[in-house]
Scaffold this active site. Structure first.
Site, PDB file in Angstrom:
ATOM      1  N   GLU A  40       4.632  -0.823   1.586  1.00 32.71           N
ATOM      2  CA  GLU A  40       4.743  -0.992   0.130  1.00 32.71           C
ATOM      3  C   GLU A  40       4.596  -2.445  -0.330  1.00 32.71           C
ATOM      4  OE1 GLU A  40       8.427   0.535  -1.395  1.00 32.71           O
ATOM      5  OE2 GLU A  40       8.117   2.548  -0.584  1.00 32.71           O
ATOM      6  N   GLU A  62       0.834  -1.204   0.000  1.00 32.86           N
ATOM      7  CA  GLU A  62       0.000   0.000   0.000  1.00 32.86           C
ATOM      8  C   GLU A  62       0.866   1.250   0.000  1.00 32.86           C
ATOM      9  OE1 GLU A  62       0.815   1.499   2.963  1.00 32.86           O
ATOM     10  OE2 GLU A  62       1.810  -0.382   3.477  1.00 32.86           O
TER      11      GLU A  62
END
Length: 356
Positions: free
Chosen positions: A317, A174
């Protein structure tokens, strides 16, 4: 698509394939069970794929990008523009997850599911935007129930498109300024753990901001969430669209018998939400690493799972997922390349069974 029917159509692990994988391991040249988690992880993977010797050759990390209205409560160290800037950098291959995914030959799929459009987009960022940012959940619901459901459906759509292209395993990542606050709020609302145990320092805030963050999560949840609210209502009222999109990825993985790897606190909370929607989803999830974020152990405690490694990482991430890819591939490689005990002079009846 009817989300409820989709969720209820998920089936569990294939026991026959797991038994075949177990038998395969037990006939390899090693004390039975001596490779520990490499064996149990790949046996579960066989049950996911309905295949004695599984395969995860084609891999992808799906990164959901969204902005959050709770940012306006001064609980973040970075400006909102960073979300879009980092999304552009990610599709250019410049971020941490890109390097780690590249090492394992995994694709990074960057998805705009709820970003503010603060500047030019790199055209390689996929457009699944439900709305440009959520609202500030400290003063009003973050989004409507319909928006939350659409976020989940968009996550399913992204994952199923990659599955159609042959992807055999997903990582989940994310990007979103203030999304450790939304994930803390969802965690607090679902588990009832104290807000102080659900809130961490995110990407780096000072102690004053940390106290604000605890207050925002505690009071925001108290003001927004009602006893009768289901998990989707909780997600809509205090969550974020990046979480919703990742919930969709976890559901799609389970529905299509594709394993999905959790990363840090945000994707872990998304996994928790997906399991709340259907407990069978848990069988399809691998927990990659123990994030340094303070609330990370609380997710594992609630879900009754444990991470594979602990490296004090807190990048997000999806950066923890490639380590799980490597571990699983190591186990599969052993299944494919270790010799059979029958081809040695070792008496199989005197083998030590370390699994018992």
């Amino acid at each position: 698509m009817n989300l409820e029917k989709y969720i209820q159509s998920i089936e569990g692990l294939d026991k026959q394939s797991m038994e075949e994988a177990l038998d395969h391991w037990d006939h390899l040249t090693h004390p039975i069970g001596s490779l520990g988690e490499l064996e149990t992880l790949t046996i579960r993977l066989a049950g996911i794929q309905k295949k004695k010797i599984p395969n995860i050759e084609k891999k992808a990390v799906i990164v959901m990008c969204a902005d959050n209205g709770i940012f306006h409560e001064d609980i973040s160290s970075s400006p909102q523009e960073f979300t879009q800037m980092l999304a552009n950098a990610m599709v250019q291959g410049d971020t941490g997850v890109c390097s780690l995914a590249g090492y394992t030959n995994a694709e990074v799929v960057v998805v705009d599911i709820g970003m503010l459009h603060t500047g030019p987009f790199d055209k390689r960022v996929l457009d699944y935007n439900v709305r440009q940012s959520t609202e500030n959940f400290y003063v009003q619901d973050a989004m409507s129930r319909e928006d939350a459901i659409q976020g989940i459906l968009n996550g399913i759509a992204v994952a199923e498109k990659k599955i159609a292209e042959g992807v055999k395993i997903f990582g989940t990542g994310e990007l979103g300024i203030a999304n450790t606050t939304t994930s803390a709020a969802v965690l607090h609302a679902i588990t009832k753990f104290p807000a102080e145990e659900c809130v961490g320092y995110g990407a780096g805030i000072n102690d004053v901001q940390y106290q604000k963050k605890v207050k925002v999560v505690k009071e925001g949840v108290a003001n927004r969430i009602k006893e009768e609210d289901d998990v989707i209502s909780i997600l809509a009222k205090v969550g974020g669209l990046d979480i919703a999109g990742l919930v969709g990825v976890f559901l799609a993985g389970a529905k299509n018998r594709v394993p999905v790897v959790m990363d840090g606190i945000i994707s872990s909370v998304a996994a928790m939400v997906a399991v709340e929607l259907n407990p069978l989803v848990k069988d399809f999830i691998y927990a990659s690493h123990l994030s340094k974020e303070l609330a990370a152990p609380k997710v594992f405690e609630y879900m009754k799972i444990r991470p594979l490694v602990s490296l004090d990482m807190r990048l997000g991430e999806g950066s923890g997922c490639p380590f799980t890819f490597m571990i699983l591939e190591s186990g599969i490689h052993c299944m494919e390349n270790m010799g059979q005990i029958a081809k040695t002079n070792i008496d199989p009846y005197v083998q030590v069974n370390l699994r018992k």
